[in-house]
Design a protein around this motif. Structure first.
Motif, PDB file in Angstrom:
ATOM      1  N   GLU A  51       0.802  -1.223   0.000  1.00  0.00           N
ATOM      2  CA  GLU A  51       0.000   0.000   0.000  1.00  0.00           C
ATOM      3  C   GLU A  51       0.838   1.277   0.000  1.00  0.00           C
ATOM      4  OE1 GLU A  51      -2.698  -0.370   3.303  1.00  0.00           O
ATOM      5  OE2 GLU A  51      -4.109  -1.485   2.066  1.00  0.00           O
ATOM      6  N   GLN A  52       2.145   1.161   0.309  1.00  0.00           N
ATOM      7  CA  GLN A  52       3.020   2.327   0.325  1.00  0.00           C
ATOM      8  C   GLN A  52       4.074   2.210  -0.773  1.00  0.00           C
ATOM      9  OE1 GLN A  52       4.103   1.747   4.596  1.00  0.00           O
ATOM     10  NE2 GLN A  52       4.083   3.985   4.626  1.00  0.00           N
ATOM     11  N   ASP A  53       4.660   3.350  -1.150  1.00  0.00           N
ATOM     12  CA  ASP A  53       5.827   3.335  -2.026  1.00  0.00           C
ATOM     13  C   ASP A  53       6.958   2.635  -1.278  1.00  0.00           C
ATOM     14  OD1 ASP A  53       4.533   4.823  -4.020  1.00  0.00           O
ATOM     15  OD2 ASP A  53       5.290   6.730  -3.242  1.00  0.00           O
ATOM     16  N   GLU A  54       7.867   2.022  -2.025  1.00  0.00           N
ATOM     17  CA  GLU A  54       8.986   1.338  -1.376  1.00  0.00           C
ATOM     18  C   GLU A  54      10.247   1.441  -2.224  1.00  0.00           C
ATOM     19  OE1 GLU A  54       8.679  -3.052  -1.138  1.00  0.00           O
ATOM     20  OE2 GLU A  54       6.996  -2.828  -2.505  1.00  0.00           O
ATOM     21  N   LEU A  55      11.362   1.320  -1.527  1.00  0.00           N
ATOM     22  CA  LEU A  55      12.664   1.352  -2.159  1.00  0.00           C
ATOM     23  C   LEU A  55      13.462   0.164  -1.651  1.00  0.00           C
ATOM     24  CD1 LEU A  55      14.732   2.994  -3.877  1.00  0.00           C
ATOM     25  CD2 LEU A  55      15.448   4.050  -1.728  1.00  0.00           C
ATOM     26  N   TYR A  56      13.954  -0.657  -2.572  1.00  0.00           N
ATOM     27  CA  TYR A  56      14.840  -1.769  -2.223  1.00  0.00           C
ATOM     28  C   TYR A  56      16.276  -1.335  -2.493  1.00  0.00           C
ATOM     29  CZ  TYR A  56      10.808  -4.936  -2.438  1.00  0.00           C
ATOM     30  OH  TYR A  56       9.611  -5.556  -2.232  1.00  0.00           O
ATOM     31  N   ILE A  57      17.174  -1.669  -1.593  1.00  0.00           N
ATOM     32  CA  ILE A  57      18.605  -1.486  -1.810  1.00  0.00           C
ATOM     33  C   ILE A  57      19.240  -2.856  -1.630  1.00  0.00           C
ATOM     34  CG2 ILE A  57      20.714  -0.330  -1.075  1.00  0.00           C
ATOM     35  CD1 ILE A  57      18.839   1.933  -0.013  1.00  0.00           C
ATOM     36  N   PHE A  93      16.808 -15.723  -7.733  1.00  0.00           N
ATOM     37  CA  PHE A  93      17.844 -15.088  -6.922  1.00  0.00           C
ATOM     38  C   PHE A  93      18.753 -16.121  -6.276  1.00  0.00           C
ATOM     39  CE2 PHE A  93      13.745 -15.069  -4.765  1.00  0.00           C
ATOM     40  CZ  PHE A  93      13.994 -15.822  -3.619  1.00  0.00           C
ATOM     41  N   SER A  94      19.975 -15.682  -6.006  1.00  0.00           N
ATOM     42  CA  SER A  94      20.981 -16.550  -5.400  1.00  0.00           C
ATOM     43  C   SER A  94      20.645 -16.820  -3.932  1.00  0.00           C
ATOM     44  CB  SER A  94      22.368 -15.915  -5.538  1.00  0.00           C
ATOM     45  OG  SER A  94      22.397 -14.638  -4.933  1.00  0.00           O
ATOM     46  N   ASP A  95      21.246 -17.880  -3.387  1.00  0.00           N
ATOM     47  CA  ASP A  95      20.977 -18.283  -1.998  1.00  0.00           C
ATOM     48  C   ASP A  95      21.369 -17.222  -0.981  1.00  0.00           C
ATOM     49  OD1 ASP A  95      19.972 -20.688  -2.905  1.00  0.00           O
ATOM     50  OD2 ASP A  95      21.819 -21.802  -2.519  1.00  0.00           O
ATOM     51  N   ASP A  96      22.302 -16.341  -1.336  1.00  0.00           N
ATOM     52  CA  ASP A  96      22.749 -15.306  -0.397  1.00  0.00           C
ATOM     53  C   ASP A  96      21.992 -13.987  -0.555  1.00  0.00           C
ATOM     54  OD1 ASP A  96      23.824 -14.664  -2.892  1.00  0.00           O
ATOM     55  OD2 ASP A  96      25.703 -13.916  -2.053  1.00  0.00           O
ATOM     56  N   PHE A  97      20.871 -14.003  -1.295  1.00  0.00           N
ATOM     57  CA  PHE A  97      20.118 -12.777  -1.546  1.00  0.00           C
ATOM     58  C   PHE A  97      19.544 -12.182  -0.260  1.00  0.00           C
ATOM     59  CE2 PHE A  97      15.801 -11.009  -2.376  1.00  0.00           C
ATOM     60  CZ  PHE A  97      16.231  -9.776  -2.837  1.00  0.00           C
ATOM     61  N   ALA A  98      19.779 -10.888  -0.076  1.00  0.00           N
ATOM     62  CA  ALA A  98      19.177 -10.103   1.005  1.00  0.00           C
ATOM     63  C   ALA A  98      19.082  -8.659   0.529  1.00  0.00           C
ATOM     64  CB  ALA A  98      20.011 -10.175   2.278  1.00  0.00           C
ATOM     65  N   THR A  99      18.023  -7.982   0.924  1.00  0.00           N
ATOM     66  CA  THR A  99      17.837  -6.596   0.531  1.00  0.00           C
ATOM     67  C   THR A  99      17.279  -5.772   1.674  1.00  0.00           C
ATOM     68  OG1 THR A  99      16.873  -5.136  -1.148  1.00  0.00           O
ATOM     69  CG2 THR A  99      15.501  -6.978  -0.410  1.00  0.00           C
ATOM     70  N   TRP A 100      17.687  -4.535   1.732  1.00  0.00           N
ATOM     71  CA  TRP A 100      17.029  -3.564   2.591  1.00  0.00           C
ATOM     72  C   TRP A 100      15.774  -3.126   1.857  1.00  0.00           C
ATOM     73  CZ3 TRP A 100      18.614  -3.080   7.367  1.00  0.00           C
ATOM     74  CH2 TRP A 100      19.949  -3.274   7.680  1.00  0.00           C
ATOM     75  N   VAL A 101      14.710  -2.851   2.573  1.00  0.00           N
ATOM     76  CA  VAL A 101      13.498  -2.309   1.978  1.00  0.00           C
ATOM     77  C   VAL A 101      13.012  -1.168   2.852  1.00  0.00           C
ATOM     78  CG1 VAL A 101      12.026  -4.073   3.062  1.00  0.00           C
ATOM     79  CG2 VAL A 101      11.183  -2.816   1.071  1.00  0.00           C
ATOM     80  N   ILE A 102      12.669  -0.066   2.207  1.00  0.00           N
ATOM     81  CA  ILE A 102      12.210   1.121   2.916  1.00  0.00           C
ATOM     82  C   ILE A 102      10.813   1.464   2.404  1.00  0.00           C
ATOM     83  CG2 ILE A 102      12.680   3.558   3.409  1.00  0.00           C
ATOM     84  CD1 ILE A 102      15.668   2.785   2.499  1.00  0.00           C
ATOM     85  N   PHE A 103       9.861   1.503   3.321  1.00  0.00           N
ATOM     86  CA  PHE A 103       8.488   1.935   3.028  1.00  0.00           C
ATOM     87  C   PHE A 103       8.307   3.303   3.644  1.00  0.00           C
ATOM     88  CE2 PHE A 103       8.086  -2.692   3.070  1.00  0.00           C
ATOM     89  CZ  PHE A 103       7.293  -2.920   1.971  1.00  0.00           C
ATOM     90  N   TRP A 104       7.536   4.176   2.991  1.00  0.00           N
ATOM     91  CA  TRP A 104       7.247   5.498   3.554  1.00  0.00           C
ATOM     92  C   TRP A 104       5.998   6.073   2.908  1.00  0.00           C
ATOM     93  CZ3 TRP A 104      10.285   4.695  -0.576  1.00  0.00           C
ATOM     94  CH2 TRP A 104      10.086   5.513  -1.690  1.00  0.00           C
ATOM     95  N   GLY A 105       5.487   7.097   3.526  1.00  0.00           N
ATOM     96  CA  GLY A 105       4.395   7.884   2.965  1.00  0.00           C
ATOM     97  C   GLY A 105       3.025   7.297   3.187  1.00  0.00           C
ATOM     98  N   PRO A 106       2.028   7.946   2.597  1.00  0.00           N
ATOM     99  CA  PRO A 106       0.643   7.544   2.804  1.00  0.00           C
ATOM    100  C   PRO A 106       0.283   6.278   2.024  1.00  0.00           C
ATOM    101  CG  PRO A 106       0.738   9.297   1.192  1.00  0.00           C
ATOM    102  CD  PRO A 106       2.152   9.108   1.713  1.00  0.00           C
ATOM    103  N   LYS A 107      -0.794   5.624   2.448  1.00  0.00           N
ATOM    104  CA  LYS A 107      -1.338   4.514   1.676  1.00  0.00           C
ATOM    105  C   LYS A 107      -1.718   5.040   0.301  1.00  0.00           C
ATOM    106  CE  LYS A 107      -3.055   1.757   5.472  1.00  0.00           C
ATOM    107  NZ  LYS A 107      -4.216   1.133   6.107  1.00  0.00           N
ATOM    108  N   GLY A 108      -1.368   4.272  -0.725  1.00  0.00           N
ATOM    109  CA  GLY A 108      -1.628   4.694  -2.093  1.00  0.00           C
ATOM    110  C   GLY A 108      -0.445   5.368  -2.753  1.00  0.00           C
ATOM    111  N   GLY A 109       0.596   5.672  -1.973  1.00  0.00           N
ATOM    112  CA  GLY A 109       1.810   6.276  -2.516  1.00  0.00           C
ATOM    113  C   GLY A 109       1.726   7.791  -2.620  1.00  0.00           C
ATOM    114  N   GLU A 110       2.830   8.362  -3.021  1.00  0.00           N
ATOM    115  CA  GLU A 110       2.896   9.827  -3.161  1.00  0.00           C
ATOM    116  C   GLU A 110       2.712  10.235  -4.604  1.00  0.00           C
ATOM    117  OE1 GLU A 110       6.380  11.477  -1.304  1.00  0.00           O
ATOM    118  OE2 GLU A 110       5.851  10.609   0.590  1.00  0.00           O
TER     119      GLU A 110
END
Length: 110
Positions: A51-57, A93-110
């Motif tokens: 429900e929110q925008d997100e950024l994976y690193i 994805f490889s067995d060592d896959f890991a990611t940071w994920v950042i959610f922010w803002g209102p439901k529905g995105g900005e």
């Protein structure tokens, strides 16, 4: 108010993940509408749109990311933006896959 746990290494964040193939996700940092999580699925990524925008690193591993039918390879250091409600998932994805994920803002995105 500043959260008491305001800095995490990847290793310490991964240590917060539940055991087993389900629930390979944890939010070590939260503040207001912002959540910083670590995601390390095992074998398959079965997530649904959010429900929110997100950024994976991407922290470790390689694979393919699919968003709204478009596929692109990823590697450590890549940043991937996903708007709220977009169909997306990590694939092959490889067995060592890991990611940071950042959610922010209102439901529905900005």
């Amino acid at each position: 108010m500043v959260p008491s746990d305001w800095m995490f290494s990847l290793e310490s964040a991964l240590a917060t993940l539940p055991e087993g193939p389900d629930g390979r996700f944890a939010y070590p940092i939260r503040h207001g509408s912002m959540r910083v999580g670590v995601y390390a699925p095992l074998g398959i990524d079965e997530q649904a749109p959010h429900e929110q925008d997100e950024l994976y690193i991407i922290a470790s591993g390689t694979g393919t990311f699919t968003k709204n039918g478009e596929r692109r390879p990823f590697k450590p250091g890549d940043a991937i933006f996903v708007e709220a409600h977009a169909l997306h998932r990590f694939e092959d994805f490889s067995d060592d896959f890991a990611t940071w994920v950042i959610f922010w803002g209102p439901k529905g995105g900005e």
